[in-house]
Design a protein around this motif. Structure first.
Motif, short mmCIF file in Angstrom:
data_model
loop_
_atom_site.label_atom_id
_atom_site.label_comp_id
_atom_site.label_asym_id
_atom_site.label_seq_id
_atom_site.Cartn_x
_atom_site.Cartn_y
_atom_site.Cartn_z
N VAL A 106 6.96 15.37 6.91
CA VAL A 106 6.17 15.77 8.07
C VAL A 106 5.54 14.54 8.72
CG1 VAL A 106 4.27 17.23 8.89
CG2 VAL A 106 5.66 17.98 6.96
N TYR A 107 5.07 13.61 7.91
CA TYR A 107 4.43 12.38 8.39
C TYR A 107 5.12 11.17 7.77
CZ TYR A 107 0.82 15.55 10.02
OH TYR A 107 0.16 16.56 10.66
N PRO A 108 6.25 10.74 8.36
CA PRO A 108 6.99 9.61 7.78
C PRO A 108 6.40 8.25 8.10
CG PRO A 108 8.11 10.43 9.73
CD PRO A 108 6.96 11.37 9.49
N ASP A 109 5.49 8.18 9.10
CA ASP A 109 4.92 6.88 9.48
C ASP A 109 3.40 6.97 9.45
OD1 ASP A 109 3.88 7.32 12.47
OD2 ASP A 109 5.80 8.36 12.23
N LEU A 110 2.77 5.81 9.28
CA LEU A 110 1.31 5.74 9.10
C LEU A 110 0.52 6.15 10.34
CD1 LEU A 110 -0.86 5.07 7.02
CD2 LEU A 110 -0.73 2.68 7.75
N PRO A 111 0.88 5.70 11.55
CA PRO A 111 0.07 6.11 12.72
C PRO A 111 -0.04 7.62 12.88
CG PRO A 111 1.47 4.25 13.31
CD PRO A 111 1.90 4.69 11.93
N SER A 112 1.08 8.36 12.73
CA SER A 112 1.01 9.82 12.89
C SER A 112 0.19 10.46 11.77
CB SER A 112 2.42 10.41 12.92
OG SER A 112 3.09 10.25 11.68
N ASN A 165 10.08 9.92 -5.96
CA ASN A 165 8.93 9.12 -5.54
C ASN A 165 8.19 9.84 -4.42
OD1 ASN A 165 9.17 6.99 -7.36
ND2 ASN A 165 10.49 5.80 -6.01
N GLY A 166 6.91 10.12 -4.66
CA GLY A 166 6.07 10.80 -3.68
C GLY A 166 5.36 9.80 -2.80
N VAL A 167 6.13 9.11 -1.95
CA VAL A 167 5.59 8.15 -1.00
C VAL A 167 6.29 8.35 0.33
CG1 VAL A 167 4.98 6.40 -2.72
CG2 VAL A 167 7.25 6.36 -1.68
N SER A 168 5.64 7.94 1.42
CA SER A 168 6.24 8.04 2.74
C SER A 168 7.41 7.08 2.89
CB SER A 168 5.17 7.69 3.78
OG SER A 168 5.76 7.31 5.01
N PHE A 171 0.86 -1.18 0.00
CA PHE A 171 0.00 0.00 0.00
C PHE A 171 0.90 1.24 0.00
CE2 PHE A 171 -2.74 3.22 2.04
CZ PHE A 171 -3.88 3.09 1.28
N PRO A 172 1.31 1.72 -1.18
CA PRO A 172 2.16 2.92 -1.23
C PRO A 172 1.35 4.17 -0.94
CG PRO A 172 1.62 2.18 -3.45
CD PRO A 172 1.02 1.17 -2.52
N TRP A 173 1.71 4.93 0.08
CA TRP A 173 0.89 6.05 0.52
C TRP A 173 1.76 7.27 0.83
CZ3 TRP A 173 1.76 8.34 5.25
CH2 TRP A 173 2.56 7.62 6.15
N ILE A 174 1.09 8.44 0.89
CA ILE A 174 1.74 9.68 1.30
C ILE A 174 0.66 10.60 1.87
CG2 ILE A 174 1.51 10.75 -1.00
CD1 ILE A 174 4.25 12.12 -0.44
N HIS A 175 1.00 11.33 2.93
CA HIS A 175 0.09 12.34 3.48
C HIS A 175 0.04 13.53 2.53
CE1 HIS A 175 -1.59 15.38 6.19
NE2 HIS A 175 -1.89 14.43 7.05
N ASP A 212 -3.47 12.49 12.46
CA ASP A 212 -3.73 13.86 11.99
C ASP A 212 -5.02 13.93 11.20
OD1 ASP A 212 -2.81 16.70 11.14
OD2 ASP A 212 -3.18 15.67 9.25
N ILE A 213 -5.27 12.91 10.39
CA ILE A 213 -6.43 12.94 9.48
C ILE A 213 -7.74 12.76 10.24
CG2 ILE A 213 -7.56 11.69 7.59
CD1 ILE A 213 -4.64 11.10 6.58
N VAL A 214 -7.76 11.86 11.23
CA VAL A 214 -9.03 11.56 11.90
C VAL A 214 -9.26 12.42 13.14
CG1 VAL A 214 -8.89 9.19 11.09
CG2 VAL A 214 -8.12 9.72 13.41
N SER A 215 -8.26 13.21 13.53
CA SER A 215 -8.42 14.02 14.75
C SER A 215 -9.43 15.14 14.53
CB SER A 215 -7.06 14.62 15.15
OG SER A 215 -6.60 15.49 14.14
#
Length: 328
Positions: A315-321, A249-252, A223-227, A325-328
């Motif tokens: 700014v957001y290198p890992d998925l939990p952080s 590459n625009g991925v975390s 699952f390649p993702w980026i904030h 941020d998104i659901v807060s």
């Protein structure tokens, strides 16, 4: 949307305030259909990038279907050429995974034209400009790389020649090339963009909030993702930083170790809900068709090697952080 800017200088992804080190006039383009919406919306990523650029003191002009304040039309761009600007960005592209559109030849043509033709229009205007912009950035996708559960891809990895979507990225990036080296050229291959108020996560939140979420298919696919703040940050970094050229590459940084099941579990955890109900592969194929379903049922392990080496700080290198941020 199309973009133009003067006086652009960008630091790390954590520095969102104006640097005071010069202003850029930036010309930016997003999908014309999106830019034509009431209120002159610039799309999910375009809006975040506009906000970031303006917070750093840069001027932004959008290319859209209709002219207006701080915008020019695609017709004006074609007939009158590129307005004076220091940088240009193209984010245009029809949403491939629109569940309301059948995956037929007509929609394929729309998907191609919204990417390749808009890019050709901007590249031609740049190449013919009396004063060339200093930088030109195109945002494409990690669909360039072949889906694999094990292979890890960097910006130097081969791809772009094995299915409809990879060949689309190749044609898209080829359309952006302009002769000479007076204008720095960069391509950001984006993963799945996560953020508040749009993107992939907007359609997932309610099922997950109700405890009905879970992995897609087997959940084993990468699952390649980026904030969204980091995608905007990487684009801004490419626009501002003199040494940045070629593919980023625009991925975390954590993206290459993230599976779809990991994402589902972390999103459920962020919401305080279970994430145990998988979306069956047959249902995905039924909604999107077999060719598009590959984008959800398979994936790529992608690392931002050159992005990190270029000096960008996530700014957001890992998925939990990112999810907090998104659901807060």
């Amino acid at each position: 949307m199309g973009w133009a800017s003067r006086g652009l200088r960008v630091g790390s992804g954590r520095d969102w305030q104006s640097s005071g080190q010069g202003r850029l006039q930036v010309l930016g383009a997003a999908t014309p259909e999106r830019a034509a919406r009431p209120g002159g919306g610039t799309g999910f990523v375009g809006g975040a990038l506009t906000q970031l650029l303006r917070s750093r003191g840069h001027e932004v002009t959008h290319v859209s279907r209709h002219p207006g304040p701080d915008r020019i039309s695609w017709d004006e761009l074609s007939h009158s050429g590129l307005p004076p600007c220091d940088a240009a960005v193209n984010l245009a592209g029809e949403n491939v995974l629109n569940p309301l559109r059948r995956w037929d030849d007509a929609f394929r043509r729309v998907v191609v034209a919204s990417r390749v033709e808009t890019t050709k229009t901007l590249a031609k205007a740049i190449a013919e400009a009396e004063r060339l912009p200093r930088s030109w950035v195109l945002v494409t996708g990690v669909g360039y790389y072949r889906p694999s559960p094990t292979a890890e891809y960097t910006e130097e990895s081969p791809g772009g020649d094995f299915d409809f979507f990879s060949r689309l990225v190749s044609a898209w990036e080829a359309a952006a090339k302009i002769p000479g080296d007076s204008t720095r050229q960069a391509v950001v291959r984006s993963g799945v963009v996560l953020g508040k108020g749009g993107g992939a996560i907007s359609q997932m939140l309610w099922p997950f909030r109700l405890g009905l979420g879970g992995p897609v298919g087997s959940g084993l696919q990468p699952f390649p993702w980026i904030h969204i703040r980091d995608l905007a940050g990487v684009v801004c970094h490419a626009l501002e930083t003199e040494g940045v050229r070629g593919v980023l590459n625009g991925v975390s940084p954590a993206s290459s170790g993230t599976s779809n099941a990991d994402f589902a579990r972390e999103l459920g955890s962020a919401l305080g809900r279970p994430a145990l109900l998988p979306l069956p592969s047959w249902a995905v194929r039924g909604v999107f068709g077999a060719e598009r379903a590959v984008m959800l049922l398979e994936g790529q392990r992608v690392a931002p090697k050159r992005t990190l080496e270029s000096g960008y700080c996530f700014v957001y290198p890992d998925l939990p952080s990112a999810l907090q941020d998104i659901v807060s």
